[in-house]
Design an enzyme around this catalytic site. Sequence first.
Site, PDB file in Angstrom:
ATOM      1  N   GLU A  81      76.205   6.187  16.813  1.00 21.19           N
ATOM      2  CA  GLU A  81      77.153   6.328  17.921  1.00 21.19           C
ATOM      3  C   GLU A  81      77.130   5.135  18.862  1.00 21.19           C
ATOM      4  O   GLU A  81      78.141   4.805  19.490  1.00 21.19           O
ATOM      5  CB  GLU A  81      76.878   7.612  18.707  1.00 21.19           C
ATOM      6  CG  GLU A  81      77.202   8.899  17.947  1.00 21.19           C
ATOM      7  CD  GLU A  81      76.052   9.413  17.102  1.00 21.19           C
ATOM      8  OE1 GLU A  81      75.077   8.665  16.892  1.00 21.19           O
ATOM      9  OE2 GLU A  81      76.116  10.567  16.658  1.00 21.19           O
ATOM     10  N   PHE A 143      70.923  24.586  21.121  1.00 19.76           N
ATOM     11  CA  PHE A 143      70.713  23.538  20.121  1.00 19.76           C
ATOM     12  C   PHE A 143      71.706  22.396  20.344  1.00 19.76           C
ATOM     13  O   PHE A 143      72.900  22.635  20.515  1.00 19.76           O
ATOM     14  CB  PHE A 143      70.883  24.108  18.708  1.00 19.76           C
ATOM     15  CG  PHE A 143      70.773  23.062  17.637  1.00 19.76           C
ATOM     16  CD1 PHE A 143      69.585  22.361  17.447  1.00 19.76           C
ATOM     17  CD2 PHE A 143      71.852  22.749  16.832  1.00 19.76           C
ATOM     18  CE1 PHE A 143      69.481  21.387  16.472  1.00 19.76           C
ATOM     19  CE2 PHE A 143      71.760  21.767  15.855  1.00 19.76           C
ATOM     20  CZ  PHE A 143      70.572  21.090  15.678  1.00 19.76           C
ATOM     21  N   GLN A 144      71.220  21.194  20.334  1.00 18.35           N
ATOM     22  CA  GLN A 144      72.014  19.977  20.574  1.00 18.35           C
ATOM     23  C   GLN A 144      72.769  20.029  21.900  1.00 18.35           C
ATOM     24  O   GLN A 144      73.878  19.530  22.012  1.00 18.35           O
ATOM     25  CB  GLN A 144      72.963  19.698  19.406  1.00 18.35           C
ATOM     26  CG  GLN A 144      72.213  19.289  18.141  1.00 18.35           C
ATOM     27  CD  GLN A 144      73.087  18.647  17.087  1.00 18.35           C
ATOM     28  OE1 GLN A 144      74.264  18.956  16.974  1.00 18.35           O
ATOM     29  NE2 GLN A 144      72.506  17.748  16.312  1.00 18.35           N
ATOM     30  N   LYS A 193      82.639  23.502  22.597  1.00 21.76           N
ATOM     31  CA  LYS A 193      83.146  23.933  21.300  1.00 21.76           C
ATOM     32  C   LYS A 193      84.165  25.062  21.431  1.00 21.76           C
ATOM     33  O   LYS A 193      85.168  25.085  20.715  1.00 21.76           O
ATOM     34  CB  LYS A 193      81.969  24.365  20.424  1.00 21.76           C
ATOM     35  CG  LYS A 193      82.388  24.637  18.995  1.00 21.76           C
ATOM     36  CD  LYS A 193      81.189  24.780  18.075  1.00 21.76           C
ATOM     37  CE  LYS A 193      81.677  24.990  16.642  1.00 21.76           C
ATOM     38  NZ  LYS A 193      80.563  25.049  15.690  1.00 21.76           N
ATOM     39  N   MET A 504      65.166 -15.969  24.034  1.00 21.92           N
ATOM     40  CA  MET A 504      65.285 -16.075  25.485  1.00 21.92           C
ATOM     41  C   MET A 504      64.002 -15.633  26.176  1.00 21.92           C
ATOM     42  O   MET A 504      63.569 -16.236  27.161  1.00 21.92           O
ATOM     43  CB  MET A 504      66.492 -15.251  25.976  1.00 21.92           C
ATOM     44  CG  MET A 504      66.840 -15.483  27.426  1.00 21.92           C
ATOM     45  SD  MET A 504      67.219 -17.218  27.786  1.00 21.92           S
ATOM     46  CE  MET A 504      69.006 -17.196  27.735  1.00 21.92           C
TER      47      MET A 504
END
Lengths: 600, 197
Positions: A81, A143-144, A193, A504
């Site tokens: 993602e 969940f999630q 959802k 760097m």
Amino acid sequence: MRYDTHTKTKATQYAGDSLPASDTTVKANQQVMSGAEIFLRSLEAEGVKVVFGHPGGAVIKIYDEMARIKPNFTHVLVRHEQGGTHAAEGYAKATGKVGTVLVTSGPGATNTVTGIADAYMDSVPIVVFTGQVPTHLIGNDAFQECDTIGVTRSITKHSFLVRDVNDLARTVKEAYHIARTGRPGPVVVDLPKDVLLAEAAFHYPEHVSMRGYSFPVEGRQDKIERAARMIARSRRPLFYVGGGAVNGGASEILTEMARHAHIPVTTTLHGLGAFPEDDPLALRMLGMHGTWWANQAVQNCDLIIAVGARFDDRVTGKLDSWAPYAKVIHIEIDQSCISKNVFADCAILGDVKTVLEQLRPYVDEKDTSEWLAEIEEWRQECPLKYKKDDTLRAQYVIESLRDKTEGHACVLTDVGQHQMWTAQYFRFLHPRTHITSGGLGTMGFGMPAAMGAAFGLREMGSEMPVVCISGDGGFVMNAQEMSVAAAHKLPLKLAVINNRFLGMVRQWQELFHEERYSHTDLSDTNPDFVKLAEANHCVGLRATTPEEARAIIEEAWTINDRPVLMEFQVAKEEMVFPMVPAGAATGEMITERLTPDSFV
Amino acid sequence: MPDTLILTPQQIIRKKAAGEPVEPNEEELIHQHTITVLVENTIGALIRVVNMFSARGFNIESIAVGETEDPSVSRMNIITTGNDRIIAQILRQLTRLIDTIEVEDLTNEDFVERELCLLKVRYNAQTRAEIMDVNTIFRGQVVDITPYAMTFELTGPSSKIDAFINMMRPHEIVEVARSGHVAMKRNHVTATAGGRG
């Protein structure tokens, strides 16, 4: 003291009108559909052409409807993602349109956080749709589940949690409106959802009306005239141009005005390309790794005309001694940038392009020949240079890429030494051809952003090559998106400047930490980049000498059906100069000239 | 315009470089400001405002929130401190938030401010008369009384509440609850048009 200019007035806030004619007529005409379909139809209505996404449990209904109704946009299945958000950023910066991301709840949402923060710092318009657990489970440690709105609150321009399917289409409309207008930025829309499963009539509003949201367009006339007087009086004026000039499409009018009045132009990292760098008035980049002459010009000018820039600490260094003789005109769309770091003697709030067009008739031709001659001396005094011998150096690679494309390429970089060398040596000619992670400095930005930019340019019918310049450290961080670019046959040119070090950080360790190279050596953990490319269905090429570098660049440009990774094995000891150490005054630059030992 | 009056350290250096006289650093003094913000009446809007203060390192001395005559709008009264530059930043950042409808600094306006305070104090036969005297002077009201403690209600500007609490300190204060400061601009409302001026 009055702050009445900051007071929003009620009268202007109901400009738009989104109300449908009447509820009953709408219901009679509109089809009832699931929230998921409303979402997809809203994206279509918004004109979205590409969505970077990754499915999961909370958004499964959207993906199901996507397979069923086949909306008229491309869904790009990214492999992480974070890559998706950077791709959306690359798309947005290359095209000027809003990038779109669709991910699931919990980990899907948290993986987008870096990209959202990056977009916030760099004013990139993206809308991130995140799945969420059903509303009755929110707050239940389901969940999630993740409090996405809470997590992203301070890194978004705005965010929405859609609780009712009837609000969904309007929220999508508002999200794109907010992301696109004013100072652009990321917007998060959290989609539970059950809202996606519920049904409602679909109506995509034509207008938005948000009483709390407005943005300036035209500058105030008295301020315009005052700025014009300041420019007329000034003997050593300087344009300081930031990313806002690119975002605001002000490049053309800015170029015209600078040439007309003979005012030199220095740009920030994000401003590169707003003014053609082959123009004699171009001083290139200023700031920490800016050119000696640009920084000298800043320190000696009597007027700074800041256009869409925010006086970042990497630009100003130690604030108290920055531009000590300069008055400041600040043309800016975001009022919170005015006098935040540097006091603006004349602040003009408005769309930069509109304001410059307003200002243009008041600006007369000026004689700045003495001032330009002075700058020319600084330019001769300390030019950008590196040692040209048999060793392959990053600067040479970048110059070779520049020679190959003649500046007509969309160049994306990662973060680190190669980023600064690209800014110094590439010489950008067009706006939106230099895309990088500036504010947040996100390693791993380049590759996925290049993919997004390539989608955008393909959509616009542009033939411009997309070149990604990365370091070995940053490239690995989102290398998984290479196979996605390959699947979509994007002819990306991926240059990996491999010095086997976090260059760097190594440079700072060498300069400021007594050469203790703590955990910056990557030689044991770097992959074989050629094999990595091949494993990801791309072509891999390798160069270790300047001749080989030229050769593989030629070869890479013959491959047009998939990405090509060019690994350039370069000297690890090379450092980016000139440099203003962090927190030091801009006048205290370290240059090659002063530290010849830095040459190996 | 505030930006012609505020001097930053950098501008002072510029003035010095140009040989202009530099005024005493009055602009660096910290002042208390009363800011009222009309926001969408949602928790999200409220949190965004408060979050902005914390994310950008601004102070909040007091904050009071309540619904206005329009139920979709809340009024937040915020007391904050900072020098003029900081206050200007706070106002700009507040205005920039998408959920804020109106932002106003009342500090230099003609405005009324009130705070409500509930104070519970323990008393006995010796102290009761004195406690009641203080209450009378401050024009408070007794809203609850038990054999050992009295609860007073007092409204007024915050300075009056401070003074009241100070006078009660010698006695045994059990509990204090303050509402935070609410404020409103004094205004000439005309006979015809409605709404805020």
